[in-house]
Design a protein around this motif. Structure first.
Motif, short mmCIF file in Angstrom:
data_model
loop_
_atom_site.label_atom_id
_atom_site.label_comp_id
_atom_site.label_asym_id
_atom_site.label_seq_id
_atom_site.Cartn_x
_atom_site.Cartn_y
_atom_site.Cartn_z
N LEU A 48 0.83 -1.21 0.00
CA LEU A 48 0.00 0.00 0.00
C LEU A 48 0.86 1.26 0.00
N ASN A 49 1.68 1.41 1.04
CA ASN A 49 2.68 2.50 1.07
C ASN A 49 3.57 2.34 2.31
N SER A 50 4.69 3.03 2.29
CA SER A 50 5.70 2.83 3.34
C SER A 50 5.24 3.33 4.70
N ASP A 51 4.41 4.38 4.75
CA ASP A 51 3.92 4.88 6.05
C ASP A 51 3.03 3.86 6.73
N MET A 52 2.13 3.25 5.98
CA MET A 52 1.22 2.27 6.57
C MET A 52 1.98 0.99 6.92
N GLU A 53 2.97 0.65 6.10
CA GLU A 53 3.82 -0.50 6.41
C GLU A 53 4.51 -0.27 7.75
N GLN A 54 5.08 0.91 7.95
CA GLN A 54 5.80 1.21 9.18
C GLN A 54 4.88 1.22 10.39
N LEU A 55 3.69 1.79 10.22
CA LEU A 55 2.73 1.81 11.33
C LEU A 55 2.35 0.39 11.74
N PHE A 56 2.03 -0.47 10.77
CA PHE A 56 1.69 -1.84 11.11
C PHE A 56 2.89 -2.53 11.76
N GLU A 57 4.06 -2.34 11.19
CA GLU A 57 5.25 -3.01 11.73
C GLU A 57 5.51 -2.60 13.17
N ASP A 58 5.37 -1.31 13.47
CA ASP A 58 5.58 -0.84 14.85
C ASP A 58 4.59 -1.50 15.81
N MET A 59 3.35 -1.58 15.40
CA MET A 59 2.33 -2.18 16.27
C MET A 59 2.53 -3.70 16.38
N TYR A 60 2.94 -4.31 15.30
CA TYR A 60 3.20 -5.75 15.28
C TYR A 60 4.40 -6.08 16.18
N ILE A 61 5.42 -5.26 16.17
CA ILE A 61 6.57 -5.45 17.06
C ILE A 61 6.13 -5.33 18.51
N ALA A 62 5.30 -4.34 18.81
CA ALA A 62 4.79 -4.18 20.18
C ALA A 62 4.00 -5.41 20.61
N LEU A 63 3.20 -5.96 19.72
CA LEU A 63 2.43 -7.17 20.03
C LEU A 63 3.38 -8.33 20.34
N ARG A 64 4.40 -8.52 19.52
CA ARG A 64 5.35 -9.60 19.76
C ARG A 64 6.11 -9.41 21.07
N LYS A 65 6.48 -8.17 21.37
CA LYS A 65 7.18 -7.90 22.63
C LYS A 65 6.29 -8.22 23.83
N TYR A 66 5.00 -7.94 23.69
CA TYR A 66 4.06 -8.30 24.76
C TYR A 66 4.14 -9.80 25.02
N TYR A 67 4.07 -10.61 23.97
CA TYR A 67 4.13 -12.07 24.15
C TYR A 67 5.50 -12.53 24.63
N GLN A 68 6.55 -11.85 24.23
CA GLN A 68 7.88 -12.20 24.74
C GLN A 68 7.95 -11.96 26.25
N ARG A 69 7.36 -10.86 26.71
CA ARG A 69 7.34 -10.59 28.16
C ARG A 69 6.51 -11.63 28.89
N ARG A 70 5.48 -12.15 28.26
CA ARG A 70 4.64 -13.19 28.87
C ARG A 70 5.46 -14.44 29.15
N GLU A 71 6.53 -14.63 28.40
CA GLU A 71 7.38 -15.79 28.60
C GLU A 71 8.09 -15.76 29.94
N THR A 72 8.25 -14.58 30.50
CA THR A 72 9.02 -14.45 31.75
C THR A 72 8.17 -14.14 32.97
N THR A 73 6.85 -14.06 32.79
CA THR A 73 5.99 -13.74 33.92
C THR A 73 4.65 -14.44 33.80
N ASP A 74 4.02 -14.67 34.93
CA ASP A 74 2.68 -15.23 34.94
C ASP A 74 1.64 -14.15 35.19
N GLU A 75 2.08 -12.93 35.42
CA GLU A 75 1.14 -11.84 35.71
C GLU A 75 0.53 -11.33 34.42
N ILE A 76 -0.67 -10.81 34.55
CA ILE A 76 -1.36 -10.20 33.40
C ILE A 76 -1.24 -8.71 33.52
#
Length: 76
Positions: A48-76
């Motif tokens: 579509l375009n580089s701005d929308m690609e970057q926005l999705f990528e930033d949010m997608y990275i944040a989502l993955r980091k959330y799950y990575q942190r879940r690996e080290t804690t049982d808290e929500i």
């Protein structure tokens, strides 16, 4: 396409990934599936375009980091 609609779609796609995988630790096969799905959606916004690609990528990275942190804690 209207930029606001695209931004809304990106947020919705991220929400659907969170909804699908929940707030738990991911198993190896779930990680693989998350990466496949996210990379597929990223390609869609890259086309579509580089701005929308970057926005999705930033949010997608944040989502993955959330799950990575879940690996080290049982808290929500």
């Amino acid at each position: 396409m209207d930029e606001m609609k695209v931004i809304y779609q990106i947020q919705t796609e991220i929400w659907h990934l969170f909804k699908k995988y929940g707030v738990k630790r991911l198993k190896e096969d779930e990680w693989d599936e998350l990466y496949r799905e996210g990379d597929q959606v990223l390609k869609k916004y890259r086309a579509l375009n580089s701005d929308m690609e970057q926005l999705f990528e930033d949010m997608y990275i944040a989502l993955r980091k959330y799950y990575q942190r879940r690996e080290t804690t049982d808290e929500i």
